[in-house]
Design an enzyme around this catalytic site. Structure first.
Site, PDB file in Angstrom:
ATOM      1  N   ASN A  65     -14.184  -6.048   3.505  1.00  0.00           N
ATOM      2  CA  ASN A  65     -14.563  -7.344   3.886  1.00  0.00           C
ATOM      3  C   ASN A  65     -13.447  -8.395   3.462  1.00  0.00           C
ATOM      4  OD1 ASN A  65     -17.103  -6.518   4.966  1.00  0.00           O
ATOM      5  ND2 ASN A  65     -17.764  -6.391   3.014  1.00  0.00           N
ATOM      6  N   THR A  66     -12.218  -8.062   3.025  1.00  0.00           N
ATOM      7  CA  THR A  66     -11.265  -9.036   2.629  1.00  0.00           C
ATOM      8  C   THR A  66     -10.077  -8.681   3.642  1.00  0.00           C
ATOM      9  OG1 THR A  66     -12.288  -9.530   0.307  1.00  0.00           O
ATOM     10  CG2 THR A  66      -9.734  -9.838   0.932  1.00  0.00           C
TER      11      THR A  66
ATOM     12  N   LYS B  36     -10.217   1.866  -7.234  1.00  0.00           N
ATOM     13  CA  LYS B  36     -11.447   2.323  -6.312  1.00  0.00           C
ATOM     14  C   LYS B  36     -11.116   2.334  -4.980  1.00  0.00           C
ATOM     15  CE  LYS B  36     -16.291   0.705  -5.488  1.00  0.00           C
ATOM     16  NZ  LYS B  36     -17.509   0.165  -5.843  1.00  0.00           N
TER      17      LYS B  36
ATOM     18  N   SER C 151     -12.609  -2.732  -0.416  1.00  0.00           N
ATOM     19  CA  SER C 151     -13.637  -3.514   0.197  1.00  0.00           C
ATOM     20  C   SER C 151     -13.112  -3.689   1.654  1.00  0.00           C
ATOM     21  CB  SER C 151     -14.001  -4.785  -0.265  1.00  0.00           C
ATOM     22  OG  SER C 151     -14.668  -5.562   0.520  1.00  0.00           O
TER      23      SER C 151
ATOM     24  N   ASN D 168     -16.065   3.485  -1.992  1.00  0.00           N
ATOM     25  CA  ASN D 168     -16.485   2.073  -1.698  1.00  0.00           C
ATOM     26  C   ASN D 168     -17.536   2.509  -0.423  1.00  0.00           C
ATOM     27  OD1 ASN D 168     -17.230  -0.625  -1.367  1.00  0.00           O
ATOM     28  ND2 ASN D 168     -15.210  -1.069  -2.245  1.00  0.00           N
TER      29      ASN D 168
ATOM     30  N   ASN E  77     -23.010  -4.799   4.127  1.00  0.00           N
ATOM     31  CA  ASN E  77     -22.727  -5.981   3.733  1.00  0.00           C
ATOM     32  C   ASN E  77     -21.405  -6.311   4.030  1.00  0.00           C
ATOM     33  OD1 ASN E  77     -20.610  -6.337   1.332  1.00  0.00           O
ATOM     34  ND2 ASN E  77     -21.375  -4.356   1.076  1.00  0.00           N
TER      35      ASN E  77
ATOM     36  N   PHE F 180     -16.354 -10.775  -1.298  1.00  0.00           N
ATOM     37  CA  PHE F 180     -15.878 -11.119  -2.545  1.00  0.00           C
ATOM     38  C   PHE F 180     -16.396 -12.530  -3.135  1.00  0.00           C
ATOM     39  CE2 PHE F 180     -12.041  -8.009  -3.218  1.00  0.00           C
ATOM     40  CZ  PHE F 180     -12.923  -6.837  -3.295  1.00  0.00           C
TER      41      PHE F 180
END
Length: 341
Positions: free
Chosen positions: A175-176, A215, A173, A246, A111, A115
């Site tokens: 993806n940020t 996390k 994450s 994660n 993915n 967010f």
């Protein structure tokens, strides 16, 4: 075949994000379980540092219910704790679609959602409606365009504090942009100092204490693990523990799916060994001084037990639900009773 297994098999015919949205809508419409399941008393778990009491050590990881729309329904499947989010202070659409990919041959998911969520106001309003038995977690993050990402975490911690059972600070994450940089020693020290102040202020204002978890990513070398351990051990008593881990940016050579080259975080079966290795490394260093929640690649009671044996006090699942459906929850709970007896 249960109605949930049948529904899960139908949903796999749809594009992944469409299937996920259909699942949330079905649960909101009342297609979830009626009432809470009876869990074996042997599954009761108390996290040693925070004292958080769980009816089962099996939890739902963040990412499934980003806006806290269906935590009550998910609680009914037998989870001991249900974590919602990641939520950011302001709503944001996330990255362009397609951004979610099934790697069916690998029992994995990639993915790059970014967010996507409806923001704190909607999230908190939904938390207030929660009626489940599972403990409720709120996972907070930072907006992509925020110049002061730590300020976003401070805002999130304060906003959700009174409406959940524990808070997770998600800095892992992939993806940020810039988010995982907060795991660096200096940035992490600043983050935990400011979030500690926010947590203390929230606890005083609401007259209630909450466990707080950090996390982390699995893509950490020995030096990074040592640095993180050094920082969290000086963070203060407000920080209860770590969630490990994660998604990963690694791509094992074993991947077979045509989607294996997609950008984003890889989760599911291929993550199990790496995430468990990193979990064990933290457990060895922390020696029980922090609560540890193991996540990454769990799809069976045997794997859940391996995480617990590696040092986790509780575990979380998500990606395996894509392939096995929610019947997996009761299967794992039953299996863990056997391992504990």
């Amino acid at each position: 075949m249960s109605i949930y297994k049948l529904g899960q098999s139908v949903l796999t015919k749809f594009e992944p994000e469409t299937a996920h949205r259909m699942t949330i809508k079905a649960l909101k419409a009342g297609f979830g379980p009626k009432g809470a399941p009876k869990l074996d008393p042997s599954l009761k778990t108390v996290l040693p540092k925070s004292g958080l009491e769980l009816n089962s050590p099996l939890g739902l990881a963040a990412g499934f219910d980003k806006n806290a729309e269906v935590p009550s329904a998910m609680s009914g499947f037998g989870f001991g704790f249900v974590e919602c989010g990641t939520v950011t202070p302001q709503p944001q659409p996330g990255n362009p679609r397609p951004r979610l990919f099934r790697l069916t041959e690998d029992r994995a998911v990639i993915n790059r959602m970014g967010f996507n969520n409806d923001g704190l106001d909607v999230f908190v309003a939904n938390l207030k409606k929660y009626r489940g038995q599972a403990k409720l977690g709120a996972n907070v993050g930072a907006n992509k365009v925020s110049e002061d990402k730590i300020a976003d975490y401070e805002t999130g911690v304060k906003a959700v504090w009174a409406h959940c059972d524990y808070v997770t600070i998600n800095i892992s994450s992939p993806n940020t942009p810039g988010l995982r940089g907060l795991q660096d020693k200096a940035s992490l020290t600043d983050l935990l100092t400011r979030c500690g102040e926010a947590a203390s202020a929230a606890a005083e204002a609401d007259k209630v204490s909450r466990p707080v978890f950090l996390k982390l990513a699995p893509d950490l070398d020995e030096t990074a693990i040592d640095d993180i351990v050094g920082v969290v051990e000086t963070a203060g008593s407000w920080l209860s523990g770590l969630i490990i881990s994660n998604t990963t940016l690694e791509r094992p050579n074993s991947l077979q799916s045509v989607h294996k080259g997609e950008m984003g975080g890889l989760s599911g079966a291929p993550l199990f060994e790496l995430s468990t290795k990193i979990l064990r490394a933290f457990a060895d260093r922390l020696e029980g001084r922090f609560d540890l929640i193991g996540a990454g690649g769990i799809s069976s009671a045997e794997q859940a037990y391996k995480k617990l044996s590696a040092g986790a006090h509780a575990v979380q699942v998500y990606s395996a639900l894509v392939y096995l459906g929610v019947d997996m929850v009761s299967d794992i709970n039953r299996g863990l009773v056997g391992y504990r007896s």
